[in-house]
Design a protein around this motif. Structure first.
Motif, PDB file in Angstrom:
ATOM      1  N   GLY A  52      -8.126  67.531  51.892  1.00  0.00           N
ATOM      2  CA  GLY A  52      -7.125  67.146  50.904  1.00  0.00           C
ATOM      3  C   GLY A  52      -7.426  67.725  49.536  1.00  0.00           C
ATOM      4  O   GLY A  52      -8.567  68.091  49.220  1.00  0.00           O
ATOM      5  N   ALA A  53      -6.377  67.768  48.696  1.00  0.00           N
ATOM      6  CA  ALA A  53      -6.508  68.396  47.382  1.00  0.00           C
ATOM      7  C   ALA A  53      -7.476  67.651  46.473  1.00  0.00           C
ATOM      8  O   ALA A  53      -8.173  68.259  45.656  1.00  0.00           O
ATOM      9  CB  ALA A  53      -5.125  68.470  46.717  1.00  0.00           C
ATOM     10  N   GLN A  54      -7.555  66.326  46.604  1.00  0.00           N
ATOM     11  CA  GLN A  54      -8.431  65.555  45.722  1.00  0.00           C
ATOM     12  C   GLN A  54      -9.896  65.920  45.915  1.00  0.00           C
ATOM     13  O   GLN A  54     -10.699  65.790  44.984  1.00  0.00           O
ATOM     14  CB  GLN A  54      -8.228  64.059  45.968  1.00  0.00           C
ATOM     15  CG  GLN A  54      -6.829  63.567  45.635  1.00  0.00           C
ATOM     16  CD  GLN A  54      -6.687  62.071  45.834  1.00  0.00           C
ATOM     17  OE1 GLN A  54      -7.657  61.336  45.687  1.00  0.00           O
ATOM     18  NE2 GLN A  54      -5.497  61.623  46.161  1.00  0.00           N
ATOM     19  N   GLN A  55     -10.249  66.364  47.109  1.00  0.00           N
ATOM     20  CA  GLN A  55     -11.644  66.676  47.406  1.00  0.00           C
ATOM     21  C   GLN A  55     -11.965  68.166  47.249  1.00  0.00           C
ATOM     22  O   GLN A  55     -13.091  68.577  47.550  1.00  0.00           O
ATOM     23  CB  GLN A  55     -11.975  66.239  48.845  1.00  0.00           C
ATOM     24  CG  GLN A  55     -11.725  64.772  49.118  1.00  0.00           C
ATOM     25  CD  GLN A  55     -12.508  63.868  48.189  1.00  0.00           C
ATOM     26  OE1 GLN A  55     -13.672  64.128  47.896  1.00  0.00           O
ATOM     27  NE2 GLN A  55     -11.862  62.807  47.716  1.00  0.00           N
ATOM     28  N   LEU A  56     -10.999  68.942  46.782  1.00  0.00           N
ATOM     29  CA  LEU A  56     -11.246  70.376  46.638  1.00  0.00           C
ATOM     30  C   LEU A  56     -12.369  70.614  45.636  1.00  0.00           C
ATOM     31  O   LEU A  56     -12.368  70.080  44.533  1.00  0.00           O
ATOM     32  CB  LEU A  56      -9.974  71.085  46.172  1.00  0.00           C
ATOM     33  CG  LEU A  56     -10.066  72.610  46.049  1.00  0.00           C
ATOM     34  CD1 LEU A  56     -10.333  73.249  47.405  1.00  0.00           C
ATOM     35  CD2 LEU A  56      -8.781  73.168  45.436  1.00  0.00           C
ATOM     36  N   SER A  57     -13.333  71.433  46.032  1.00  0.00           N
ATOM     37  CA  SER A  57     -14.517  71.680  45.213  1.00  0.00           C
ATOM     38  C   SER A  57     -14.827  73.168  45.177  1.00  0.00           C
ATOM     39  O   SER A  57     -14.880  73.823  46.230  1.00  0.00           O
ATOM     40  CB  SER A  57     -15.708  70.908  45.794  1.00  0.00           C
ATOM     41  OG  SER A  57     -16.934  71.424  45.335  1.00  0.00           O
ATOM     42  N   LEU A  58     -15.045  73.691  43.983  1.00  0.00           N
ATOM     43  CA  LEU A  58     -15.420  75.096  43.864  1.00  0.00           C
ATOM     44  C   LEU A  58     -16.758  75.368  44.549  1.00  0.00           C
ATOM     45  O   LEU A  58     -16.947  76.411  45.165  1.00  0.00           O
ATOM     46  CB  LEU A  58     -15.492  75.496  42.389  1.00  0.00           C
ATOM     47  CG  LEU A  58     -14.168  75.613  41.625  1.00  0.00           C
ATOM     48  CD1 LEU A  58     -14.434  76.025  40.187  1.00  0.00           C
ATOM     49  CD2 LEU A  58     -13.244  76.615  42.288  1.00  0.00           C
ATOM     50  N   ARG A  59     -17.667  74.428  44.449  1.00  0.00           N
ATOM     51  CA  ARG A  59     -18.979  74.616  45.075  1.00  0.00           C
ATOM     52  C   ARG A  59     -18.852  74.717  46.591  1.00  0.00           C
ATOM     53  O   ARG A  59     -19.498  75.548  47.234  1.00  0.00           O
ATOM     54  CB  ARG A  59     -19.908  73.465  44.697  1.00  0.00           C
ATOM     55  CG  ARG A  59     -20.340  73.466  43.248  1.00  0.00           C
ATOM     56  CD  ARG A  59     -21.312  72.338  42.952  1.00  0.00           C
ATOM     57  NE  ARG A  59     -21.719  72.339  41.555  1.00  0.00           N
ATOM     58  CZ  ARG A  59     -22.696  73.077  41.061  1.00  0.00           C
ATOM     59  NH1 ARG A  59     -23.381  73.882  41.862  1.00  0.00           N
ATOM     60  NH2 ARG A  59     -22.999  73.026  39.779  1.00  0.00           N
ATOM     61  N   ALA A  60     -17.993  73.853  47.165  1.00  0.00           N
ATOM     62  CA  ALA A  60     -17.820  73.891  48.615  1.00  0.00           C
ATOM     63  C   ALA A  60     -17.179  75.200  49.055  1.00  0.00           C
ATOM     64  O   ALA A  60     -17.559  75.785  50.081  1.00  0.00           O
ATOM     65  CB  ALA A  60     -16.971  72.707  49.067  1.00  0.00           C
ATOM     66  N   VAL A  61     -16.198  75.687  48.294  1.00  0.00           N
ATOM     67  CA  VAL A  61     -15.552  76.958  48.613  1.00  0.00           C
ATOM     68  C   VAL A  61     -16.557  78.093  48.504  1.00  0.00           C
ATOM     69  O   VAL A  61     -16.629  78.973  49.375  1.00  0.00           O
ATOM     70  CB  VAL A  61     -14.350  77.199  47.686  1.00  0.00           C
ATOM     71  CG1 VAL A  61     -13.800  78.612  47.875  1.00  0.00           C
ATOM     72  CG2 VAL A  61     -13.250  76.166  47.954  1.00  0.00           C
ATOM     73  N   ALA A  62     -17.357  78.086  47.435  1.00  0.00           N
ATOM     74  CA  ALA A  62     -18.373  79.133  47.260  1.00  0.00           C
ATOM     75  C   ALA A  62     -19.381  79.099  48.399  1.00  0.00           C
ATOM     76  O   ALA A  62     -19.786  80.147  48.920  1.00  0.00           O
ATOM     77  CB  ALA A  62     -19.077  78.943  45.916  1.00  0.00           C
ATOM     78  N   ARG A  63     -19.754  77.891  48.807  1.00  0.00           N
ATOM     79  CA  ARG A  63     -20.737  77.764  49.896  1.00  0.00           C
ATOM     80  C   ARG A  63     -20.187  78.348  51.193  1.00  0.00           C
ATOM     81  O   ARG A  63     -20.893  79.045  51.927  1.00  0.00           O
ATOM     82  CB  ARG A  63     -21.100  76.288  50.071  1.00  0.00           C
ATOM     83  CG  ARG A  63     -22.258  76.031  51.013  1.00  0.00           C
ATOM     84  CD  ARG A  63     -22.851  74.646  50.812  1.00  0.00           C
ATOM     85  NE  ARG A  63     -21.836  73.609  50.834  1.00  0.00           N
ATOM     86  CZ  ARG A  63     -21.495  72.854  49.779  1.00  0.00           C
ATOM     87  NH1 ARG A  63     -22.089  73.063  48.604  1.00  0.00           N
ATOM     88  NH2 ARG A  63     -20.586  71.907  49.878  1.00  0.00           N
ATOM     89  N   GLU A  64     -18.916  78.071  51.482  1.00  0.00           N
ATOM     90  CA  GLU A  64     -18.317  78.607  52.711  1.00  0.00           C
ATOM     91  C   GLU A  64     -18.305  80.127  52.700  1.00  0.00           C
ATOM     92  O   GLU A  64     -18.495  80.768  53.740  1.00  0.00           O
ATOM     93  CB  GLU A  64     -16.893  78.083  52.876  1.00  0.00           C
ATOM     94  CG  GLU A  64     -16.194  78.665  54.103  1.00  0.00           C
ATOM     95  CD  GLU A  64     -14.767  78.175  54.278  1.00  0.00           C
ATOM     96  OE1 GLU A  64     -13.949  78.940  54.845  1.00  0.00           O
ATOM     97  OE2 GLU A  64     -14.463  77.045  53.852  1.00  0.00           O
ATOM     98  N   LEU A  65     -18.075  80.709  51.540  1.00  0.00           N
ATOM     99  CA  LEU A  65     -17.978  82.165  51.433  1.00  0.00           C
ATOM    100  C   LEU A  65     -19.329  82.836  51.222  1.00  0.00           C
ATOM    101  O   LEU A  65     -19.401  84.069  51.125  1.00  0.00           O
ATOM    102  CB  LEU A  65     -17.031  82.538  50.286  1.00  0.00           C
ATOM    103  CG  LEU A  65     -15.569  82.121  50.465  1.00  0.00           C
ATOM    104  CD1 LEU A  65     -14.772  82.417  49.201  1.00  0.00           C
ATOM    105  CD2 LEU A  65     -14.951  82.835  51.668  1.00  0.00           C
ATOM    106  N   GLY A  66     -20.379  82.029  51.117  1.00  0.00           N
ATOM    107  CA  GLY A  66     -21.697  82.609  50.891  1.00  0.00           C
ATOM    108  C   GLY A  66     -21.854  83.172  49.499  1.00  0.00           C
ATOM    109  O   GLY A  66     -22.624  84.127  49.285  1.00  0.00           O
ATOM    110  N   MET A  67     -21.158  82.594  48.524  1.00  0.00           N
ATOM    111  CA  MET A  67     -21.213  83.056  47.150  1.00  0.00           C
ATOM    112  C   MET A  67     -21.978  82.043  46.301  1.00  0.00           C
ATOM    113  O   MET A  67     -22.014  80.854  46.617  1.00  0.00           O
ATOM    114  CB  MET A  67     -19.794  83.193  46.554  1.00  0.00           C
ATOM    115  CG  MET A  67     -18.912  84.218  47.205  1.00  0.00           C
ATOM    116  SD  MET A  67     -17.224  84.137  46.513  1.00  0.00           S
ATOM    117  CE  MET A  67     -17.540  84.518  44.770  1.00  0.00           C
ATOM    118  N   ALA A  68     -22.540  82.526  45.221  1.00  0.00           N
ATOM    119  CA  ALA A  68     -23.079  81.619  44.218  1.00  0.00           C
ATOM    120  C   ALA A  68     -21.909  81.010  43.444  1.00  0.00           C
ATOM    121  O   ALA A  68     -20.903  81.677  43.192  1.00  0.00           O
ATOM    122  CB  ALA A  68     -23.998  82.371  43.267  1.00  0.00           C
TER     123      ALA A  68
END
Length: 252
Positions: A52-68
């Motif tokens: 859901g949108a409320q739980q959207l996190s830049l850190r989680a997205v970065a982690r999935e993509l293998g990015m800092a």
């Protein structure tokens, strides 16, 4: 019909400049940035679907993509910037689907068919992209304030409806059954007409707004499971409601 619905003739020099900019080849760096931006947004959409949108996190997205996280911030400085990008993309996607359907139906010659096409396009897109539909037409995300960047993409669907009504002829503006529009509503809609430069009388705009919210209400009820005990599957109900709204709008 209006300044809002029309398009001003651009200056020739400005047109040439815009064409040159569009035609100019992008550098490898530009292409890489564009591709990674799309990957980030695709990952964010997966998180929307899962959490859901409320739980959207830049850190989680970065982690999935293998990015800092610090690298992702160069593309989207905050969660709200990423949400805005997803919202703009979603509004443009449903807007493009609707505009294609209306054009294919031939709004000027067949306004009722164009209205059906608009409604079917909204419903089809919502069923294909339920989480993005929920992002733009569902519950607001706490703490998020949509910037003006979202206004033009948001307007594509209602403007498509107004174009259908504009092209449908004099029936759209008939005042007979709406002469008793309540004064507070008449004042509200008159302000909208004046602010948007719309060549639409408030009673006709009220009918358009009624139909527009009705369509999205039906789609939301179907999508979020509110019709399961009454009109499921929803095809017959949706088709019936679309035709009755067309009658209200005066579409022959």
């Amino acid at each position: 019909m209006t300044e809002a619905l029309g398009s001003a003739a651009p200056d020739d020099a400005a047109t040439r400049t815009a064409t040159l900019r569009t035609a100019a080849p992008r550098t490898a760096r530009d292409r890489a940035r564009a591709e990674l931006t799309q990957e980030i947004k695709a990952a964010a959409r997966r998180h929307l679907a899962a959490e859901g949108a409320q739980q959207l996190s830049l850190r989680a997205v970065a982690r999935e993509l293998g990015m800092a996280s610090s690298a992702l911030y160069r593309y989207f400085p905050s969660r709200d910037d990423l949400l805005t990008a997803l919202i703009v993309d979603a509004y443009n996607a449903i807007g493009e689907r609707v505009e294609r359907a209306v054009e294919a139906a031939g709004a000027a010659e067949h306004p009722r068919a164009a209205w059906r096409g608009l409604c079917d396009a909204v419903r089809a897109w919502a069923r294909e992209h339920p989480h993005e539909y929920a992002l733009i037409y569902g519950s607001p995300v706490p703490g998020y304030q949509a910037p003006e960047d979202t206004l033009a993409p948001f307007s594509r669907v209602p403007f498509a409806l107004l174009r259908i009504l504009r092209d449908s002829g004099a029936d759209f503006a008939r005042p007979t059954r709406d002469a008793g529009l309540p004064q507070p509503l008449a004042a509200q809609l008159q302000a909208v007409v004046e602010a948007g430069g719309l060549d639409v009388p408030p009673p006709a705009l009220a009918r358009a707004l009624f139909a527009w919210t009705g369509v999205f209400g039906m789609v939301s009820f179907e999508l979020f499971g509110q019709l399961r005990a009454s009109a499921d599957p929803a095809d017959p109900f949706f088709g019936y409601a679309v035709e009755r709204h067309a009658d209200l709008l005066g579409l022959a």
